[in-house]
Enzyme design. Structure first.
Site, PDB file in Angstrom:
ATOM      1  N   HIS A 227      26.614  45.681  43.943  1.00  0.00           N
ATOM      2  CA  HIS A 227      26.336  46.023  42.661  1.00  0.00           C
ATOM      3  C   HIS A 227      28.236  45.253  41.593  1.00  0.00           C
ATOM      4  O   HIS A 227      28.776  45.155  42.014  1.00  0.00           O
ATOM      5  CB  HIS A 227      25.538  47.154  41.890  1.00  0.00           C
ATOM      6  CG  HIS A 227      24.667  47.763  42.854  1.00  0.00           C
ATOM      7  ND1 HIS A 227      23.331  46.846  43.177  1.00  0.00           N
ATOM      8  CD2 HIS A 227      24.496  48.548  43.954  1.00  0.00           C
ATOM      9  CE1 HIS A 227      22.781  47.428  44.131  1.00  0.00           C
ATOM     10  NE2 HIS A 227      23.643  48.097  44.738  1.00  0.00           N
TER      11      HIS A 227
ATOM     12  N   GLU B 162      23.925  51.368  54.012  1.00  0.00           N
ATOM     13  CA  GLU B 162      24.037  52.885  52.839  1.00  0.00           C
ATOM     14  C   GLU B 162      24.329  53.878  53.837  1.00  0.00           C
ATOM     15  O   GLU B 162      23.686  54.633  54.171  1.00  0.00           O
ATOM     16  CB  GLU B 162      22.540  52.922  52.784  1.00  0.00           C
ATOM     17  CG  GLU B 162      21.210  51.788  51.989  1.00  0.00           C
ATOM     18  CD  GLU B 162      21.975  51.023  50.379  1.00  0.00           C
ATOM     19  OE1 GLU B 162      22.188  52.220  49.809  1.00  0.00           O
ATOM     20  OE2 GLU B 162      20.843  50.343  50.249  1.00  0.00           O
TER      21      GLU B 162
END
Ligand code: ZN
Length: 316
Positions: free
Chosen positions: A106, A280
């Protein structure tokens, strides 16, 4: 929530990975498990770090603001920021000549450019949004801040080993890059390894980390056949070392306890021509995981675990 964006649709159910952590060896796996149990039992780990949530409050602003001079961090709780002291061409060390691309997931600016990041790009198997905003903790600590912070720490560690390190973004652009460009940056750097840093946005009670490996994809511009094997090797080494260094357990909600998940729907993996995985690091929407993710000391451990996996992979 933003995590539900197309790039991060929940992965389909997967078969158990029987090779879990085999590459790190039995002794290490046992040690890692023991470390994990210690953490679970006493609620903390050695190395001077505690899970103080204050380190990652939204008020901490941009990483660069914390260390505008680029000076090294005074403690693990400080974001290394845009530390360039090690230099891009750093010199000696076991990773001399190796190129590592770090992809901080992101971008802190994505939330202000939703139209731009919603534009569709080709990922071989279809089309997907350019990028997504990422998730946040319940207290508002943004995934995009987390990913940059870990990326900076990881860059410092890898440069100290002699690697040439490039980031796909350093909050130095208004938004993005798009997922296809993120892949292209690694490809054009002819990277020996690429790791995309993320934190998940799953439900409360879902805990732990997982490493996402590219599945075999051959469609349009995507052809992962050459990278599936080496990417799995890279991912297994990162997972094993992440357990060992952070004491975090593999995800309790995907990957069947292995900490490994294979996906064929991520443009950043489908379009890569060099070994690449996502990690993650935890679930921002779980309060216990969030306490870790917002701790600078824990993020340093996360970076150390990822670094150790990459070093292991590159040294063979
Ligand atoms: Zn993410």
């Amino acid at each position: 929530m933003s995590y539900a964006g197309p790039e991060f649709d929940p992965p389909p159910a997967r078969r158990p990975h029987r090779r879990l952590f085999a590459v790190v060896g039995g002794a290490l796996a046992v040690g890692a498990l023991a470390g994990w149990l210690v953490v679970e039992g006493v609620g903390g780990t050695g190395g001077g770090g505690t899970a103080a949530p204050s380190a990652g409050t939204p008020a901490s602003a941009s990483p660069s603001a914390a260390h505008p001079s680029g000076s090294p961090p005074a403690s693990d709780d400080h974001d290394p920021g845009r530390d360039t002291t090690a230099g891009a061409g750093a010199a000696s060390g076991p990773l001399k000549g190796k190129v590592v691309v770090i992809d901080p997931g992101h971008n802190p600016g994505n939330v202000r450019h939703t139209a731009a990041i919603n534009r569709q790009v080709d990922i071989g198997t279809g089309r997907k949004e350019c990028d997504t905003t990422g998730t946040t903790t319940d207290d508002g600590y943004a995934e995009a801040q987390f990913t940059l912070d870990v990326a900076h720490r990881l860059r410092t560690l890898l440069r100290a080993q002699g690697a040439t390190v490039k980031l796909t973004q350093d909050a130095d652009r208004p938004f993005g890059p798009c997922i296809d460009e993120r892949a292209r940056i690694g490809n054009e750097a002819d990277a020996d390894a690429v790791v995309s840093i993320h934190a998940d946005g799953s439900g409360a009670g879902n805990r732990g980390f997982h490493v996402i490996l590219p599945g075999e994809v051959r469609a349009g511009a995507a052809d992962t056949r050459a990278i599936v094997g080496p990417s799995r090797d890279l991912g297994e080494r990162i997972a094993g070392n992440f357990v060992r260094v952070t004491g975090s357990a593999p995800s309790n909600y995907v990957g069947d306890g292995t900490g490994l998940v294979t996906r064929e729907d991520l443009g950043g993996l489908n379009l890569s021509t060099v070994p690449k995985v996502f990690i993650e690091c935890g679930n921002m929407r779980d309060s216990k995981d969030a306490a870790l993710l917002t701790s600078g000391a824990w993020r340093q451990k996360a970076a150390r675990g990822i670094s150790a996996g990459i070093v292991s992979f590159l040294r063979g």
